[in-house]
Design a protein around this motif. Structure first.
Motif, PDB file in Angstrom:
ATOM      1  N   LEU A  20       3.301  -4.520  -4.224  1.00 46.22           N
ATOM      2  CA  LEU A  20       2.384  -3.388  -4.159  1.00 46.22           C
ATOM      3  C   LEU A  20       1.218  -3.693  -3.231  1.00 46.22           C
ATOM      4  CD1 LEU A  20       1.406  -0.618  -5.103  1.00 46.22           C
ATOM      5  CD2 LEU A  20       0.437  -1.722  -7.131  1.00 46.22           C
ATOM      6  N   THR A  21       0.676  -4.900  -3.321  1.00 45.08           N
ATOM      7  CA  THR A  21      -0.447  -5.287  -2.465  1.00 45.08           C
ATOM      8  C   THR A  21      -0.055  -5.279  -0.992  1.00 45.08           C
ATOM      9  OG1 THR A  21      -1.348  -6.684  -4.236  1.00 45.08           O
ATOM     10  CG2 THR A  21      -2.145  -7.104  -1.999  1.00 45.08           C
ATOM     11  N   ALA A  22       1.104  -5.874  -0.669  1.00 47.75           N
ATOM     12  CA  ALA A  22       1.564  -5.912   0.724  1.00 47.75           C
ATOM     13  C   ALA A  22       1.871  -4.512   1.233  1.00 47.75           C
ATOM     14  CB  ALA A  22       2.790  -6.801   0.834  1.00 47.75           C
ATOM     15  N   HIS A  23       2.427  -3.666   0.384  1.00 41.99           N
ATOM     16  CA  HIS A  23       2.719  -2.283   0.769  1.00 41.99           C
ATOM     17  C   HIS A  23       1.437  -1.561   1.183  1.00 41.99           C
ATOM     18  CE1 HIS A  23       4.953   1.701  -0.424  1.00 41.99           C
ATOM     19  NE2 HIS A  23       4.621   1.667   0.845  1.00 41.99           N
ATOM     20  N   ILE A  24       0.396  -1.725   0.384  1.00 41.63           N
ATOM     21  CA  ILE A  24      -0.887  -1.089   0.704  1.00 41.63           C
ATOM     22  C   ILE A  24      -1.457  -1.656   2.009  1.00 41.63           C
ATOM     23  CG2 ILE A  24      -3.284  -0.825  -0.061  1.00 41.63           C
ATOM     24  CD1 ILE A  24      -2.201  -0.785  -2.955  1.00 41.63           C
ATOM     25  N   LEU A  25      -1.402  -2.973   2.172  1.00 42.98           N
ATOM     26  CA  LEU A  25      -1.898  -3.587   3.408  1.00 42.98           C
ATOM     27  C   LEU A  25      -1.149  -3.052   4.623  1.00 42.98           C
ATOM     28  CD1 LEU A  25      -2.234  -7.321   2.267  1.00 42.98           C
ATOM     29  CD2 LEU A  25      -4.116  -5.771   2.851  1.00 42.98           C
ATOM     30  N   ALA A  26       0.164  -2.942   4.482  1.00 40.47           N
ATOM     31  CA  ALA A  26       0.977  -2.440   5.592  1.00 40.47           C
ATOM     32  C   ALA A  26       0.597  -1.006   5.944  1.00 40.47           C
ATOM     33  CB  ALA A  26       2.454  -2.531   5.233  1.00 40.47           C
ATOM     34  N   LEU A  27       0.377  -0.196   4.932  1.00 44.87           N
ATOM     35  CA  LEU A  27       0.010   1.205   5.172  1.00 44.87           C
ATOM     36  C   LEU A  27      -1.353   1.311   5.851  1.00 44.87           C
ATOM     37  CD1 LEU A  27       1.215   2.810   1.822  1.00 44.87           C
ATOM     38  CD2 LEU A  27       2.282   3.050   4.080  1.00 44.87           C
ATOM     39  N   HIS A  28      -2.289   0.472   5.462  1.00 43.79           N
ATOM     40  CA  HIS A  28      -3.593   0.464   6.146  1.00 43.79           C
ATOM     41  C   HIS A  28      -3.419   0.110   7.624  1.00 43.79           C
ATOM     42  CE1 HIS A  28      -6.712   1.286   3.193  1.00 43.79           C
ATOM     43  NE2 HIS A  28      -6.080   0.536   2.289  1.00 43.79           N
ATOM     44  N   GLY A  29      -2.538  -0.859   7.905  1.00 48.93           N
ATOM     45  CA  GLY A  29      -2.285  -1.225   9.291  1.00 48.93           C
ATOM     46  C   GLY A  29      -1.666  -0.083  10.074  1.00 48.93           C
ATOM     47  N   ILE A  30      -0.731   0.616   9.463  1.00 45.67           N
ATOM     48  CA  ILE A  30      -0.085   1.754  10.129  1.00 45.67           C
ATOM     49  C   ILE A  30      -1.107   2.863  10.365  1.00 45.67           C
ATOM     50  CG2 ILE A  30       1.687   3.535   9.899  1.00 45.67           C
ATOM     51  CD1 ILE A  30       3.251   1.516   8.121  1.00 45.67           C
ATOM     52  N   LEU A  31      -1.945   3.118   9.344  1.00 50.44           N
ATOM     53  CA  LEU A  31      -2.965   4.164   9.476  1.00 50.44           C
ATOM     54  C   LEU A  31      -3.921   3.864  10.621  1.00 50.44           C
ATOM     55  CD1 LEU A  31      -4.369   6.710   8.373  1.00 50.44           C
ATOM     56  CD2 LEU A  31      -5.625   5.229   6.785  1.00 50.44           C
ATOM     57  N   ALA A  32      -4.299   2.605  10.770  1.00 48.78           N
ATOM     58  CA  ALA A  32      -5.236   2.231  11.832  1.00 48.78           C
ATOM     59  C   ALA A  32      -4.653   2.486  13.218  1.00 48.78           C
ATOM     60  CB  ALA A  32      -5.621   0.760  11.683  1.00 48.78           C
ATOM     61  N   ARG A  33      -3.333   2.442  13.321  1.00 52.18           N
ATOM     62  CA  ARG A  33      -2.684   2.663  14.622  1.00 52.18           C
ATOM     63  C   ARG A  33      -2.285   4.117  14.848  1.00 52.18           C
ATOM     64  NH1 ARG A  33       0.188  -1.689  12.591  1.00 52.18           N
ATOM     65  NH2 ARG A  33       2.093  -0.419  12.372  1.00 52.18           N
ATOM     66  N   THR A  34      -2.470   4.957  13.846  1.00 49.66           N
ATOM     67  CA  THR A  34      -2.032   6.344  13.942  1.00 49.66           C
ATOM     68  C   THR A  34      -3.110   7.211  14.586  1.00 49.66           C
ATOM     69  OG1 THR A  34      -0.653   6.117  11.962  1.00 49.66           O
ATOM     70  CG2 THR A  34      -1.242   8.358  12.633  1.00 49.66           C
ATOM     71  N   THR A  35      -2.788   7.750  15.738  1.00 52.76           N
ATOM     72  CA  THR A  35      -3.717   8.628  16.456  1.00 52.76           C
ATOM     73  C   THR A  35      -2.948   9.863  16.942  1.00 52.76           C
ATOM     74  OG1 THR A  35      -3.296   7.468  18.544  1.00 52.76           O
ATOM     75  CG2 THR A  35      -5.173   6.717  17.246  1.00 52.76           C
ATOM     76  N   GLY A  36      -3.668  10.965  17.046  1.00 48.35           N
ATOM     77  CA  GLY A  36      -3.056  12.169  17.598  1.00 48.35           C
ATOM     78  C   GLY A  36      -2.026  12.834  16.701  1.00 48.35           C
ATOM     79  N   ASP A  37      -1.986  12.462  15.430  1.00 56.23           N
ATOM     80  CA  ASP A  37      -1.030  13.059  14.497  1.00 56.23           C
ATOM     81  C   ASP A  37      -1.731  13.259  13.155  1.00 56.23           C
ATOM     82  OD1 ASP A  37       1.060  13.804  12.865  1.00 56.23           O
ATOM     83  OD2 ASP A  37       2.463  12.305  13.623  1.00 56.23           O
ATOM     84  N   PRO A  38      -2.505  14.329  13.038  1.00 51.05           N
ATOM     85  CA  PRO A  38      -3.269  14.558  11.814  1.00 51.05           C
ATOM     86  C   PRO A  38      -2.403  14.626  10.556  1.00 51.05           C
ATOM     87  CG  PRO A  38      -3.996  16.024  13.568  1.00 51.05           C
ATOM     88  CD  PRO A  38      -2.739  15.360  14.059  1.00 51.05           C
TER      89      PRO A  38
END
Length: 365
Positions: free
Chosen positions: A323-341
């Motif tokens: 669960l912890t790694a899943h959340i960390l991974a999602l934060h990383g993906i979110l930080a790279r997500t641009t132009g797609d609200p």
């Protein structure tokens, strides 16, 4: 690198030495018997001889030999007539000095062949491979978690030649994910080139992973990622590795080296601390020793994790690691997500839900 036959023998000694011990032809097998003083002396002599010549840490080898001789001089072994108990006692006495959990002695009620231990028969190898096939060579679980995070659970490492197609298939499955989690929480060891094959998918170029020093040969071998691997590369994926206190040996090396290279974040518990490679030694007709003869070190840290384990970047109980790694991974993906609200909103909601679950003490399995 060891030939497959030698690695099979080494794993047999390290993981299940008696189950896969080399038995003599029918007619030479023996039943359980009571040990004699001469047999105990033979085992101790052979053990100390091999240990003093090959054990990876010479000073520790001398200390262990001295301790065993002192136990012997005090006649502490004289009353032990059960083979399994004698092997267990010797192992405890060795580890009391070395704290090396790769080191140990095992007893076989059946006669152990005097054929070289690093040359198992074709039948030994066939049975070993069949055993692996029936467990899918320990590649146990693969899926895509919410948010497009890939998960691969590997509970052991077999030779690269056995698992090449499985790993290529796993890479294909994970190729469209935005991050990858490798679950090693139940992984207790295996072959050197099995981890190396999987590691190679996470690098764009050949990378120096580790060095291995062999004391008996006084030689050092470098290990590099493979220049070409079958299937798609995963080099552009954020990588997280899950560990537990039970994670030991080969998966520890994987986690330690990838962490040192800055290629992965380790999440979970401090691992078991077994950095030494082992091979089997025949001590007598009924006893086998597993003796660490080499030591792997990182070219980045110039040391290893023997006795101390791999320390996670994010330390949490093993049950909470996924669960912890899943959340960390999602934060990383979110930080790279641009132009797609829409995608950004989806990730934010998922993170919010998982963090609420985390705070409430929930785990994800």
């Amino acid at each position: 690198m060891f030939a497959v036959a030698a690695m099979v023998a080494a794993l047999c000694a390290q993981e299940t030495p008696i189950m896969l011990a080399q038995a003599a032809p029918d007619g030479q097998r023996t039943t359980e018997h009571r040990l004699t003083q001469a047999e105990r002396a033979e085992v101790i002599h052979a053990l100390l001889k091999s240990m003093e010549s090959d054990y990876i840490l010479p000073d520790v080898a001398k200390q262990m030999a001295q301790a065993i001789r002192e136990h012997q001089a005090r006649h502490e072994y004289d009353s032990i007539t059960d083979g399994e108990q004698f092997a267990k006692t010797l192992t405890q006495d060795l580890q009391a000095v070395s704290h090396d959990h790769h080191l140990g002695v095992d007893y076989s009620a059946e006669f152990v062949s005097d054929r070289p231990m690093d040359k198992p028969s074709p039948e030994d190898i066939r049975k070993f491979r069949l055993q692996g096939e029936r467990r899918n060579f320990e590649y146990r679980r693969i899926e895509v978690l919410p948010g497009n995070v890939g998960l691969l659970q590997v509970d052991g490492f077999y030779p690269a030649e056995y698992v090449r197609e499985i790993v290529a298939g796993a890479a294909g499955f994970l190729s469209h994910t935005d991050a990858v989690i490798l679950d090693f929480r139940q992984n207790h060891g295996g072959m050197v080139d099995g981890p190396l094959l999987l590691e190679s998918y996470f690098f764009k170029e050949m990378t120096h992973i580790s060095d291995s020093y062999n004391r008996a040969e006084n030689s050092t071998q470098q290990f590099w990622t493979m220049p070409v691997v079958p299937g798609p590369s995963l080099a552009d994926k954020d990588l997280y590795i899950l560990t537990s206190h039970d994670t030991f040996s080969a998966p520890e090396a994987f986690a330690y080296d990838m962490q040192a290279l800055g290629r992965a974040k380790v999440v979970g518990e401090v691992t078991g601390g077994g950095a030494h490679g082992t091979k089997p030694y025949r001590l007598s007709a009924h006893f086998i020793a597993s003796i660490p003869f080499n030591r792997g070190t990182s070219p980045v840290t110039h040391t290893d994790y023997e006795g101390v384990g791999v320390k996670p970047d994010v330390q949490v109980p093993a049950s909470e690691a996924l669960l912890t790694a899943h959340i960390l991974a999602l934060h990383g993906i979110l930080a790279r997500t641009t132009g797609d609200p829409g995608r950004k909103a989806e990730l934010e909601k998922l993170i919010e839900d998982l963090e609420a679950k985390q705070k409430s003490g929930g785990v994800e399995e």
